[in-house]
Enzyme design. Structure first.
Site, PDB file in Angstrom:
ATOM      1  CG  ASP A  59      -2.090   0.918   1.124  1.00 14.19           C
ATOM      2  OD1 ASP A  59      -2.197   1.633   0.101  1.00 14.19           O
ATOM      3  OD2 ASP A  59      -2.918   0.939   2.047  1.00 14.19           O
ATOM      4  CG  ASP A  91      -3.416   3.903  -3.225  1.00  6.79           C
ATOM      5  OD1 ASP A  91      -4.353   3.164  -3.550  1.00  6.79           O
ATOM      6  OD2 ASP A  91      -3.481   4.691  -2.267  1.00  6.79           O
ATOM      7  CD  GLU A  92      -5.596  -1.036  -1.167  1.00  7.15           C
ATOM      8  OE1 GLU A  92      -5.218  -1.847  -0.300  1.00  7.15           O
ATOM      9  OE2 GLU A  92      -6.607  -0.324  -1.040  1.00  7.15           O
TER      10      GLU A  92
END
Length: 404
Positions: free
Chosen positions: A24, A118-119
């Site tokens: 993350d 983003d993860e």
């Protein structure tokens, strides 16, 4: 839970059987913007659009100390933190960085499940032997490469199953790694509040607390039939299994891989185009080997050049026929660099091959060509490296002075 956090300089813990990683990015949108505004790193900053109804897209950690959160109206955030600094979002930038980060993941394993820009989850179980690595060492490598190549930080959770890996990455924030040994999964889970269970929202948490269940250990010890009767069969069974560390979900790859690439960030910015050409050869060799390993070829070769000020250009060329030959990839990459990249200090350079297929249509033959069979040579080198290590065979121009 601090005993599960990996501290700099300490040996990595036993991660046998922990093939699941959750990665993350830390305050992703803000972190991407602050790469070119380092003077704002310690100030409360958000990324938010303009207008009276603007909402916060992301907040950095100094801003979060004031209670500012993503999805909050900007007007509310400004009341909480009057000296809050707002940066308008930069169109296309976050997707570009996300593609680069996900590319790092896919260099390690094809089993990548992005959850957002983003993860992502990564299943590295099948890649450990090939890479000569452990899950925790791959987590450390990812953190190092994301920061070096993209100028942002990320947090990593390493565990046996998805649910625990995601919890671990949350506890690693910001800029850390938490490893939960398989044998200690329950020791990690059971002290946590019931709200940490995947799928438990405010209403379910309230229901569990009315049953006298405050921690995951309480849920694990509660009679499963009573839990199912109170919450419903599906929810009750789901939470009971999670409380015992059971999560059978696998990584779901969202779509077939569309490209394979490699990038390198220099420790010191490079000006010399000859040095850049050698780095392109090194990267093209990695890309070619990966293409052949996965049994695919690509028709489009692209380069990425990031300059010292983080200005980034990409250029691409489509070939007459698909290739997995490093020599051909390198020749196109050098031509693109020569023709399109302006002079200036280079921070990062990358090569990517796109438009992948399995090569079932066969190889394009060129009659009367005097060129040697470079692919045969590269396949032979693949075999040698698989037996004797990655340094066994390399292009002569990449050998150091002593090796030469």
């Amino acid at each position: 839970m601090s005993r599960f956090r990996v501290r700099p300089g300490e040996p990595l813990p036993d991660d046998t059987g922990c093939g699941m990683l959750h990665v993350d990015m830390d305050a992703f949108f803000v972190s991407v913007e602050l790469r070119t505004r380092p003077e704002l790193a310690d100030k409360p900053v958000v990324v938010s659009g303009g207008g009276p109804r603007a909402v916060v897209a992301a907040a950095n950690y100094p801003a979060r100390k004031f209670g500012v959160r993503s999805a909050m109206p900007f007007s509310t955030a400004k009341r909480l933190c009057p000296h809050l600094i707002n940066i308008p979002p930069t169109g296309g930038l976050y997707s570009e960085v996300s593609r680069g980060v996900m590319g790092i993941f896919r260099e390690l394993t094809p089993l990548v499940e992005p959850l957002s820009l983003d993860e992502a989850f990564l299943d590295v179980s099948g890649a450990l032997r090939r890479l000569g690595a452990t899950p925790a060492s791959l987590g450390a490598q990812i953190r190092s490469r994301v920061e070096a190549e993209h100028g942002i930080t990320c947090s990593v959770g390493v565990a046996k199953v998805k649910f625990v890996a995601k919890l671990a990455s949350g506890m690693a924030k910001p800029d850390g790694m938490v490893v939960v040994p398989a044998a200690e999964t329950l020791a990690f889970l059971h002290p946590l509040p019931v709200s940490a269970l995947w799928g438990v929202g405010a209403r379910t948490e309230d229901h569990l607390r009315r049953l006298g269940l405050g921690t995951i250990a309480d849920v694990a010890a509660f009679p499963p039939e009573r839990l199912k009767k109170s919450l419903g069969v599906a929810v009750g069974e789901h939470l009971y299994r999670l409380a015992h560390g059971v999560d059978e979900r696998s990584v779901v790859v969202d779509s077939p891989e569309k490209s394979i690439g490699a990038e390198h960030t220099f420790d010191v910015d490079r000006h010399d185009r000859a040095e850049l050409g050698l780095e392109l050869l090194r990267l093209a060799s990695r890309v070619g080997a990966t293409l052949r390993e996965r049994g695919v070829r690509g028709r489009t070769v692209s380069i990425k050049v990031r300059f010292a000020d983080f200005r980034t250009i990409t250029r691409a060329r489509t070939l007459v026929s698909a290739t997995d030959v490093a020599r051909e990839i390198h020749a196109v990459a050098v031509a693109l660099l020569t023709e399109h990249a302006p002079t200036g200090a280079v921070r990062l350079i990358g090569v990517r091959v796109e438009g992948l297929d399995t090569g079932e249509a066969g190889e394009q033959l060129v009659f009367d060509s005097p060129a040697p069979r470079w692919r045969d040579a590269e396949v032979a080198a693949d075999v040698a490296r698989s037996k004797f290590g990655s340094a066994a065979v390399r292009p002569a121009s990449l050998l150091g002075p002593r090796e030469g």
